[in-house]
Design a protein around this motif. Structure first.
Motif, mmCIF file in Angstrom:
data_model
loop_
_atom_site.group_PDB
_atom_site.id
_atom_site.type_symbol
_atom_site.label_atom_id
_atom_site.label_comp_id
_atom_site.label_asym_id
_atom_site.label_seq_id
_atom_site.Cartn_x
_atom_site.Cartn_y
_atom_site.Cartn_z
ATOM 1 N N THR A 1 63.170 -48.714 8.718
ATOM 2 C CA THR A 1 63.172 -48.590 7.258
ATOM 3 C C THR A 1 64.314 -47.695 6.806
ATOM 4 O OG1 THR A 1 60.794 -48.986 7.088
ATOM 5 C CG2 THR A 1 61.830 -47.787 5.259
ATOM 6 N N ALA A 2 64.485 -46.569 7.492
ATOM 7 C CA ALA A 2 65.582 -45.657 7.156
ATOM 8 C C ALA A 2 66.924 -46.357 7.330
ATOM 9 C CB ALA A 2 65.514 -44.403 8.031
ATOM 10 N N THR A 3 67.064 -47.121 8.396
ATOM 11 C CA THR A 3 68.318 -47.835 8.643
ATOM 12 C C THR A 3 68.625 -48.811 7.517
ATOM 13 O OG1 THR A 3 68.090 -47.599 11.036
ATOM 14 C CG2 THR A 3 69.501 -49.393 10.261
ATOM 15 N N ARG A 4 67.632 -49.556 7.060
ATOM 16 C CA ARG A 4 67.848 -50.494 5.944
ATOM 17 C C ARG A 4 68.260 -49.745 4.683
ATOM 18 N NH1 ARG A 4 63.454 -52.953 8.382
ATOM 19 N NH2 ARG A 4 61.974 -51.990 6.967
ATOM 20 N N MET A 5 67.605 -48.622 4.410
ATOM 21 C CA MET A 5 67.965 -47.833 3.231
ATOM 22 C C MET A 5 69.395 -47.311 3.361
ATOM 23 S SD MET A 5 64.366 -45.759 2.716
ATOM 24 C CE MET A 5 64.943 -44.735 1.387
ATOM 25 N N LEU A 6 69.738 -46.841 4.542
ATOM 26 C CA LEU A 6 71.067 -46.277 4.773
ATOM 27 C C LEU A 6 72.153 -47.343 4.716
ATOM 28 C CD1 LEU A 6 70.016 -43.751 7.522
ATOM 29 C CD2 LEU A 6 70.902 -43.170 5.243
ATOM 30 N N ASP A 7 71.819 -48.582 5.065
ATOM 31 C CA ASP A 7 72.793 -49.677 4.945
ATOM 32 C C ASP A 7 73.307 -49.764 3.506
ATOM 33 O OD1 ASP A 7 72.559 -50.399 7.616
ATOM 34 O OD2 ASP A 7 71.191 -52.083 7.229
ATOM 35 N N GLY A 8 72.378 -49.793 2.559
ATOM 36 C CA GLY A 8 72.767 -49.876 1.150
ATOM 37 C C GLY A 8 73.504 -48.641 0.677
ATOM 38 N N GLY B 1 78.923 -46.114 -0.759
ATOM 39 C CA GLY B 1 79.771 -44.935 -0.598
ATOM 40 C C GLY B 1 79.054 -43.614 -0.776
ATOM 41 N N ILE B 2 77.752 -43.601 -0.539
ATOM 42 C CA ILE B 2 76.964 -42.381 -0.716
ATOM 43 C C ILE B 2 76.841 -41.612 0.601
ATOM 44 C CG2 ILE B 2 74.648 -41.519 -1.317
ATOM 45 C CD1 ILE B 2 74.572 -43.857 -3.397
#
Length: 162
Positions: free
Chosen positions: A82-89, A94-95
């Motif tokens: 879940t964290a990985t999917r959030m971090l993808d976006g 550019g965050i």
């Protein structure tokens, strides 16, 4: 033949009024948090970051360096996928930045970009202001015990599922 124990007529213990009041208060608190989170995500003061994204990235505000996806996921209470999917976006926008670990290439390290730091600082200020507003509504006696009680409740909840 039916055992006498299975036919026992021992009355059940009366419900504990304190437990019922506590359960109702916990439910009321949880519902209030969900309602506020919903309103927060529909009209956020910092629209680039949802509450979930803020909570995922919050440990980076005080970190001296990058943190692993696993560390961020654990702190936010979400799974690594879940964290990985959030971090993808967040990476695409550019965050955050991603880098492989120096010692273990399987480890992915996350850091805030300058833009990400600005967004997180702005969101953090809003969170602190909201908490200050809640704190201001408490009496001095309630304020003295609130932090201890919330910390104890968090510990008790965590201990249920070690």
């Amino acid at each position: 033949m039916v055992s006498m124990l299975s036919m026992s007529t021992v009355p059940a213990a009366p419900p504990d009024a304190g437990l019922e009041e506590f359960s109702a208060a916990i439910e009321q608190f949880a519902r209030a948090q969900r309602r506020v989170a919903g309103r927060f995500n529909r009209a956020p003061a910092v629209p680039e970051l949802s509450k979930a994204q803020y909570l995922l990235l919050a440990p980076l505000l005080s970190a001296e360096d990058t943190l692993s996806v696993g560390d961020l996921a654990e702190a936010a209470g979400v799974s690594a996928p879940t964290a990985t999917r959030m971090l993808d976006g967040l990476t695409e926008r550019g965050i955050v930045t991603r880098a492989g670990g120096a010692r273990d290439r399987r480890v992915v390290l996350i850091g805030l970009t300058d833009h990400g730091r600005e967004l997180m600082d702005a969101k953090h200020e809003r969170v602190l202001a909201a908490r200050a507003a809640v704190y201001a509504q408490l009496t001095p006696a309630e304020r003295r015990g609130a932090a201890r009680l919330l910390t104890r409740l968090a510990r008790a909840i965590e201990e249920l599922h070690p």
